[in-house]
Scaffold this motif. Structure first.
Motif, PDB file in Angstrom:
ATOM      1  N   THR A 189      19.127  28.269  44.205  1.00 55.28           N
ATOM      2  CA  THR A 189      18.736  27.887  45.333  1.00 55.28           C
ATOM      3  C   THR A 189      19.241  26.188  45.812  1.00 55.28           C
ATOM      4  OG1 THR A 189      16.963  27.547  46.949  1.00 55.28           O
ATOM      5  CG2 THR A 189      16.881  27.527  44.540  1.00 55.28           C
ATOM      6  N   SER A 223      17.510  25.249  48.805  1.00 53.09           N
ATOM      7  CA  SER A 223      16.324  24.891  49.056  1.00 53.09           C
ATOM      8  C   SER A 223      15.159  23.810  48.209  1.00 53.09           C
ATOM      9  CB  SER A 223      16.272  26.074  50.063  1.00 53.09           C
ATOM     10  OG  SER A 223      15.015  25.522  50.606  1.00 53.09           O
ATOM     11  N   THR A 235      12.434  23.754  49.507  1.00 52.30           N
ATOM     12  CA  THR A 235      11.090  24.448  49.769  1.00 52.30           C
ATOM     13  C   THR A 235      10.900  25.426  49.130  1.00 52.30           C
ATOM     14  OG1 THR A 235      11.849  24.160  52.393  1.00 52.30           O
ATOM     15  CG2 THR A 235       9.320  25.394  51.958  1.00 52.30           C
ATOM     16  N   GLU A 236      12.061  26.275  48.872  1.00 54.81           N
ATOM     17  CA  GLU A 236      12.176  27.486  47.897  1.00 54.81           C
ATOM     18  C   GLU A 236      11.569  27.138  46.339  1.00 54.81           C
ATOM     19  OE1 GLU A 236      15.543  29.827  47.949  1.00 54.81           O
ATOM     20  OE2 GLU A 236      15.442  30.153  50.427  1.00 54.81           O
ATOM     21  N   GLU A 246      13.881  18.815  53.273  1.00 54.96           N
ATOM     22  CA  GLU A 246      14.552  20.215  52.598  1.00 54.96           C
ATOM     23  C   GLU A 246      16.427  18.986  53.474  1.00 54.96           C
ATOM     24  OE1 GLU A 246      13.448  22.738  51.928  1.00 54.96           O
ATOM     25  OE2 GLU A 246      15.266  24.119  52.711  1.00 54.96           O
ATOM     26  N   TYR A 265      19.631  19.951  50.370  1.00 55.29           N
ATOM     27  CA  TYR A 265      20.509  20.734  51.004  1.00 55.29           C
ATOM     28  C   TYR A 265      21.983  20.241  50.251  1.00 55.29           C
ATOM     29  CZ  TYR A 265      23.811  23.898  52.719  1.00 55.29           C
ATOM     30  OH  TYR A 265      24.579  25.237  52.825  1.00 55.29           O
ATOM     31  N   LYS A 282      19.534  23.940  60.339  1.00 59.31           N
ATOM     32  CA  LYS A 282      18.607  23.013  60.668  1.00 59.31           C
ATOM     33  C   LYS A 282      17.182  23.577  61.734  1.00 59.31           C
ATOM     34  CE  LYS A 282      21.553  19.032  59.802  1.00 59.31           C
ATOM     35  NZ  LYS A 282      22.929  18.053  60.229  1.00 59.31           N
ATOM     36  N   ARG A 285      15.671  26.417  59.602  1.00 55.08           N
ATOM     37  CA  ARG A 285      14.882  25.981  58.548  1.00 55.08           C
ATOM     38  C   ARG A 285      13.333  26.001  58.882  1.00 55.08           C
ATOM     39  NH1 ARG A 285      15.657  28.124  54.299  1.00 55.08           N
ATOM     40  NH2 ARG A 285      13.942  27.205  53.822  1.00 55.08           N
TER      41      ARG A 285
END
Lengths: 279, 282
Positions: free
Chosen positions: A20, A22, A24-25, A115, A119, A132, A135
């Motif tokens: 990932t 991300s 957040t993930e 975030e 990335y 964006k 997201r």
């Protein structure tokens, strides 16, 4: 001890698992308690227990976008803060402003900044502007439960699209609803309690292809009009020298006007209103 | 039943070390050195997409040699470590020392617990507000950490010792960017030539990046394209040791086209603690 740190000092397995880009993930695996929207809320409405941030305006210009926000936060009939900042650079080419529950909004915006940066660092390339916006929509969607209990937060997102074919139309604005809907806006948009008045002001004054300086002036006029009609929106505070936060995103990147620059524009608007209060 | 041969722990560790060292020595080298305006990373790298040098955080950079999949894994883990710390605490609380520590524990555990060690050598560098605050850490495949902040130079990869000798011979912490780049390229080219002759390295063979001390927020910049060619051609035009035209070169480097993008915007500031100096920066 903060979440995600292994007592042995080595990086936990979740850090070295590929897959990932991300943040957040990653957080949802490494430290889910740090994610907004994951906390259980007590039953019942929770509005008016914390400060509310108010009006944000954004408009596109020939060079990029302008976003401005007043400095007031309210709690019911009280002014919670007269110098809160609600407009931030999300990354090098985009801006985000928040309206609604200030605490949730600021946390969400911080997470959004990390975030985007995360990335960019992992992938070696930036997300597209639409990427964006999507997201950000996902983050708002995750806050739906809290929003229905009165802790709603709505962002306004604007940026310079570096992939745009025509640089004169590279400025883009996206608005959101609490359910996570994302809508691209044409020309200008506003959010927050004073947005009705700010948008009415912009509707009369905005022209396609205005210059960046004109855009800054228009945004300041619109905030003045919002503050004129809405108690939750603060006008330029000449006695304490607190002026709206104005930011731009152009091909040169995102930039905040210095306090002196913002003060100069605000003072000019106030001077104009001395002669004609309606603008 | 198959016969089990006894192998002493010393033998096992020696074999693993040798295996890792061989793998690392096959790759092209990377040098890291301090200069007056920050920390410079120069890697011999033909690819423009697969990086050996990378940004970790505001003032922290990463460089590696060895197997790409292994150091890429460490790089991503380092970015996650830094971003998580910065998000839970504050951006100022992310330090190279903590990251070097985490890497050392991780590499050490892999070296002793897994049958195949990581064939990597990595560098974690942090640029300080003043030159004496710069931090350079070199980490090897077995989790050993070498603090090279005093020498201000690191060479990793094949024939690192020969390269390091050239580097240390002429390195000064108050060098200009151009002088530092010149020295780095000379040291990288000092090995691997036919018959022991020095090689000439072109811009296309190099991956160059800096941690720029004078920037606020994200200080990592890649120097690519015209800016890099400019710095390298000036190198040929001028005599050795001449420090002229360093300022324009630095400015050019900062404005270079790059993947990382201009990160000096206020976006890089945590909204909780707004940095007034970042406010007016273009």
């Amino acid at each position: 001890m903060a979440a995600g740190f292994d007592p042995s000092g080595r990086l936990p397995a979740v850090f070295t698992t590929p897959g990932t880009s991300s943040f957040t993930e990653f957080l949802s695996l490494a430290a889910p308690d740090l994610l907004p929207g994951r906390r259980p809320l007590p039953v019942g409405a929770s509005a008016d227990v914390s400060p509310h941030a108010t009006t944000i305006v954004a408009l596109t210009t020939a060079d990029g976008v302008v976003m401005a926000g007043d400095r007031r936060a309210t709690m019911g009939n009280l002014i919670a803060s007269r110098d809160i900042e609600k407009v931030f650079a999300a990354d090098a080419y985009s801006l985000v402003g928040i309206a609604g529950t200030a605490g949730v909004g600021i946390e969400l915006m911080r997470l959004f900044q990390v975030e985007l940066e995360h990335y960019e660092k992992i992938e070696g390339a930036m997300l597209s502007l639409h990427g964006k916006a999507n997201r950000l929509a996902t983050m708002i969607r995750n806050n739906l439960g809290a929003a229905l209990q009165g802790l709603a937060v709505i962002p306004l997102f604007a940026g310079f699209d570096v992939d745009a074919e025509d640089p004169a139309h590279a400025g883009r604005i996206f608005s959101f609803d609490i359910a996570g809907g994302v809508y691209e806006e044409k020309g200008f948009d506003a959010i927050g309690s004073g947005s009705l008045f700010a948008k009415s002001a912009l509707k009369k004054r905005y022209r396609d292809g205005v210059s960046l300086d004109e855009g800054v002036r228009l945004a300041m006029e619109a905030l003045y009009d919002a503050a004129d009609e809405d108690t939750a929106t603060g006008g330029p505070d000449l006695t304490r020298r607190i002026f709206p936060v104005v930011m731009t995103a152009t091909a040169e990147g995102s930039r905040r006007l210095t306090d002196d620059e913002a003060a100069a524009v605000a003072e000019e608007v106030v001077r104009g209103r001395m002669e004609n209060p309606g603008g | 039943m198959a016969m089990q041969f006894y192998a002493s722990p010393e033998q096992i560790m020696r074999d693993r070390s040798e295996y890792a060292r061989k793998g690392i020595a096959r790759g092209r080298s990377v040098v890291v050195l301090t200069y007056e305006g920050g920390v410079l990373f120069v890697a011999e790298n033909l690819s423009t997409a697969l990086h050996k040098v990378s940004e970790i955080y505001d003032r922290i950079g990463f460089a590696a040699v060895g197997r790409f999949n292994e150091f890429e894994n460490l790089r991503a883990a380092g970015i996650r470590h830094a971003d998580l710390r910065g998000y839970s605490y504050d951006r100022r609380d992310v330090t190279a020392r903590a990251l070097a520590n985490a890497y050392a524990q991780t590499l050490g555990a892999i070296f002793t617990e897994q049958s195949k060690p990581f064939e990597v050598e990595i560098c974690v560098a942090e640029v300080g507000a003043r030159p004496e605050r710069d931090e350079l850490y070199r980490l090897t495949y077995d989790g050993s950490v070498y603090d090279e902040s005093d020498t201000g130079t690191i060479a990793m990869g094949g024939q690192a010792e020969a390269i390091s000798e050239v580097l240390r011979g002429s390195h000064r912490p108050d060098m200009s960017l151009q002088d530092a780049l010149r020295l780095a390229v000379r040291s990288l080219g000092s090995v691997g030539g036919e018959g022991g002759q020095p090689r000439r390295l072109e811009a296309g063979q190099l991956e160059v990046a800096v941690l720029d001390r004078r920037r606020t927020g994200r200080t990592f910049r890649r120097i690519t394209g015209a800016a890099l060619t400019g710095l390298l051609t000036a190198q040929e035009g001028e005599g050795e040791g001449e420090a002229a035209a360093e300022e324009p070169a630095t400015g050019e480097a900062a404005g270079a086209p790059e993947v990382a993008g201009p990160g000096s915007s206020p976006a890089d500031k945590s909204p909780g603690g707004v940095d007034p100096t970042a406010g007016g920066e273009a």
